[in-house]
Motif scaffolding. Structure first.
Motif, mmCIF file in Angstrom:
data_model
loop_
_atom_site.group_PDB
_atom_site.id
_atom_site.type_symbol
_atom_site.label_atom_id
_atom_site.label_comp_id
_atom_site.label_asym_id
_atom_site.label_seq_id
_atom_site.Cartn_x
_atom_site.Cartn_y
_atom_site.Cartn_z
ATOM 1 N N THR A 141 0.852 -1.181 0.000
ATOM 2 C CA THR A 141 0.000 0.000 0.000
ATOM 3 C C THR A 141 0.899 1.245 0.000
ATOM 4 O OG1 THR A 141 -0.011 0.150 2.407
ATOM 5 C CG2 THR A 141 -1.709 -1.245 1.385
ATOM 6 N N PRO A 142 0.336 2.439 -0.189
ATOM 7 C CA PRO A 142 1.171 3.645 -0.065
ATOM 8 C C PRO A 142 1.912 3.704 1.269
ATOM 9 C CG PRO A 142 -0.897 4.202 -1.121
ATOM 10 C CD PRO A 142 -1.022 2.763 -0.701
ATOM 11 N N ALA A 143 1.243 3.317 2.357
ATOM 12 C CA ALA A 143 1.916 3.295 3.659
ATOM 13 C C ALA A 143 2.999 2.228 3.694
ATOM 14 C CB ALA A 143 0.905 3.059 4.775
ATOM 15 N N GLY A 144 2.730 1.092 3.063
ATOM 16 C CA GLY A 144 3.704 0.013 3.047
ATOM 17 C C GLY A 144 4.952 0.341 2.264
ATOM 18 N N ARG A 145 4.799 1.135 1.193
ATOM 19 C CA ARG A 145 5.975 1.491 0.384
ATOM 20 C C ARG A 145 6.970 2.327 1.184
ATOM 21 N NH1 ARG A 145 2.028 1.790 -3.783
ATOM 22 N NH2 ARG A 145 1.699 4.033 -3.486
ATOM 23 N N ASN A 146 6.482 3.013 2.209
ATOM 24 C CA ASN A 146 7.349 3.846 3.032
ATOM 25 C C ASN A 146 7.665 3.208 4.384
ATOM 26 O OD1 ASN A 146 7.433 6.081 1.180
ATOM 27 N ND2 ASN A 146 5.315 6.519 1.763
ATOM 28 N N HIS A 147 7.317 1.919 4.526
ATOM 29 C CA HIS A 147 7.502 1.253 5.816
ATOM 30 C C HIS A 147 8.777 0.416 5.791
ATOM 31 C CE1 HIS A 147 6.755 -1.311 9.313
ATOM 32 N NE2 HIS A 147 5.861 -0.412 9.683
ATOM 33 N N PRO A 148 9.571 0.448 6.870
ATOM 34 C CA PRO A 148 10.839 -0.291 6.856
ATOM 35 C C PRO A 148 10.696 -1.799 6.693
ATOM 36 C CG PRO A 148 10.373 0.617 9.044
ATOM 37 C CD PRO A 148 9.415 1.253 8.089
ATOM 38 N N MET A 149 9.560 -2.378 7.073
ATOM 39 C CA MET A 149 9.417 -3.826 6.929
ATOM 40 C C MET A 149 9.463 -4.251 5.470
ATOM 41 S SD MET A 149 6.630 -6.472 8.549
ATOM 42 C CE MET A 149 5.165 -6.012 7.635
ATOM 43 N N LEU A 150 8.960 -3.397 4.564
ATOM 44 C CA LEU A 150 8.861 -3.758 3.154
ATOM 45 C C LEU A 150 9.809 -2.964 2.265
ATOM 46 C CD1 LEU A 150 4.965 -4.024 2.870
ATOM 47 C CD2 LEU A 150 6.602 -5.851 3.354
ATOM 48 N N ALA A 151 10.701 -2.193 2.866
ATOM 49 C CA ALA A 151 11.556 -1.305 2.080
ATOM 50 C C ALA A 151 12.423 -2.064 1.076
ATOM 51 C CB ALA A 151 12.445 -0.483 3.006
ATOM 52 N N ALA A 152 12.803 -3.303 1.395
ATOM 53 C CA ALA A 152 13.680 -4.069 0.503
ATOM 54 C C ALA A 152 12.909 -4.907 -0.512
ATOM 55 C CB ALA A 152 14.604 -4.969 1.325
ATOM 56 N N ARG A 153 11.592 -4.882 -0.464
ATOM 57 C CA ARG A 153 10.789 -5.629 -1.434
ATOM 58 C C ARG A 153 10.616 -4.817 -2.720
ATOM 59 N NH1 ARG A 153 10.429 -11.084 -0.667
ATOM 60 N NH2 ARG A 153 9.525 -11.631 1.365
ATOM 61 N N PRO A 154 10.491 -5.510 -3.871
ATOM 62 C CA PRO A 154 10.183 -4.798 -5.113
ATOM 63 C C PRO A 154 8.729 -4.346 -5.132
ATOM 64 C CG PRO A 154 10.200 -7.151 -5.504
ATOM 65 C CD PRO A 154 10.663 -6.952 -4.084
ATOM 66 N N ALA A 155 8.311 -3.741 -6.209
ATOM 67 C CA ALA A 155 6.937 -3.238 -6.297
ATOM 68 C C ALA A 155 5.914 -4.359 -6.160
ATOM 69 C CB ALA A 155 6.739 -2.493 -7.616
ATOM 70 N N VAL A 156 6.238 -5.533 -6.705
ATOM 71 C CA VAL A 156 5.361 -6.700 -6.646
ATOM 72 C C VAL A 156 6.233 -7.914 -6.339
ATOM 73 C CG1 VAL A 156 3.720 -8.153 -7.898
ATOM 74 C CG2 VAL A 156 3.766 -5.675 -8.318
ATOM 75 N N TRP A 157 5.766 -8.783 -5.460
ATOM 76 C CA TRP A 157 6.553 -9.967 -5.115
ATOM 77 C C TRP A 157 5.635 -11.116 -4.733
ATOM 78 C CZ3 TRP A 157 5.418 -6.045 -1.867
ATOM 79 C CH2 TRP A 157 4.998 -6.343 -0.559
ATOM 80 N N ASP A 158 6.212 -12.327 -4.729
ATOM 81 C CA ASP A 158 5.527 -13.527 -4.260
ATOM 82 C C ASP A 158 6.186 -13.992 -2.968
ATOM 83 O OD1 ASP A 158 4.068 -13.413 -6.619
ATOM 84 O OD2 ASP A 158 5.246 -14.969 -7.622
#
Length: 297
Positions: A141-158
């Protein structure tokens, strides 16, 4: 990682005693034992206790006792959080004590669902079919894109996943971080009470591919009933691919057959959320609670 004054971690078995034994028979470890093995790899020298709050003989833990740990990790399990059962109530009471302790917590699958329900959200059986093997096309989500937990993930992942229940409503103090077409709530942060903080995902960053294969075999009847597999041979063929990936994570022919990339196949990337939790919440908690003098000792 700290070694002279090691991190103190608590792993919560979300499984019932029977479920733990069934998992040991198929995968060699209970869900909590598997979680602990992953954490030892990520944090060498840590000390780990395991607790089983679903058990009838579980002795409740006070918040001040839980505050003696640097982090709490809640495993996945087949427990159905939406059912009002004694084992479920014990799990929820335990998680409320974790929130009250201020110790940061992380949970996968049922661990996420327990944390949501303990903070006032709701969980339900998935209305269509379960998500089994892989959670596809996860998107922040927009919040997730700026969250440290998901910072190393690409835009879409499995990511590895297997579950038949899902979060229905989030509690007050929760921030939705990621979802996909199958499940709206795939990653979340919850702040509850004065100091309680939880990061969690519906998928399984802690699991190796072979453990997903074993889970598919354990749940074969449900997969067939839901129409995900035609028969036991279908389930076994899919489980065998995960077994093969476990033994040969660099085999790009397996990547192609499973429709995956490095986000699933490569262990450090598969563990992205766990690593972020350790770096951003566990280590700072350890440093803050030990203090400079104790850390230097």
């Amino acid at each position: 990682m700290p070694t002279s004054n090691p991190l103190r971690l608590l792993v919560v078995e979300s499984e019932t005693p029977q479920e733990r034994e069934e998992r040991r028979a198929s995968a060699g470890r209970s869900a909590g034992e598997s979680y602990a093995a992953t954490l030892v790899q990520l944090m060498p020298g840590c000390t780990i206790d395991r607790v089983t709050p679903s058990d009838a003989d579980h002795a409740p833990m006070r918040p001040d006792t839980l505050a003696g740990y640097d982090a709490v990790f809640l495993s996945g399990s087949p427990i159905q959080v939406w059912e009002d059962q004694p084992e479920t109530r014990r799990q929820l009471d335990f998680m409320r004590a974790v929130y009250a302790s201020g110790t940061p917590a992380f949970g996968s699958c049922a661990g996420l669902q327990v944390a949501v329900a303990a903070a006032g959200g709701t969980v339900r059986k998935m209305p269509h079919r379960q998500e089994a093997g892989l959670a596809r096309r996860l998107t922040a989500t927009p919040a997730g894109r700026n969250h440290p937990m998901l910072a190393a993930r690409p835009a879409v992942w499995d990511a590895p996943a297997i579950h038949g229940d899902e979060v229905e409503t989030l509690p007050e103090g929760a921030t939705l971080l990621a979802g996909n077409a199958a499940v709206r709530v795939q990653a979340v942060e919850i702040r509850h009470g004065e100091e309680g903080i939880f990061w969690g995902v519906q998928y399984h960053p802690e699991l190796a591919p072979g453990e997903i294969g074993a889970a598919l075999r354990r749940q074969a009847d449900g997969l067939i009933e839901d129409g995900l597999a035609r028969d036991g041979d279908d389930v076994e063929a899919q489980a065998a691919l995960f077994d093969a990936l476990h033994d040969a994570p660099d085999d790009h022919a397996l990547w192609w057959r499973l429709g995956i990339d490095a986000q699933v196949a490569e262990e450090p990337r598969r563990r992205t959320e766990l690593i972020a939790f350790i770096e951003h919440l566990v280590l700072p908690t350890w440093q803050r609670r030990r203090g400079p003098a104790e850390i230097a000792a």
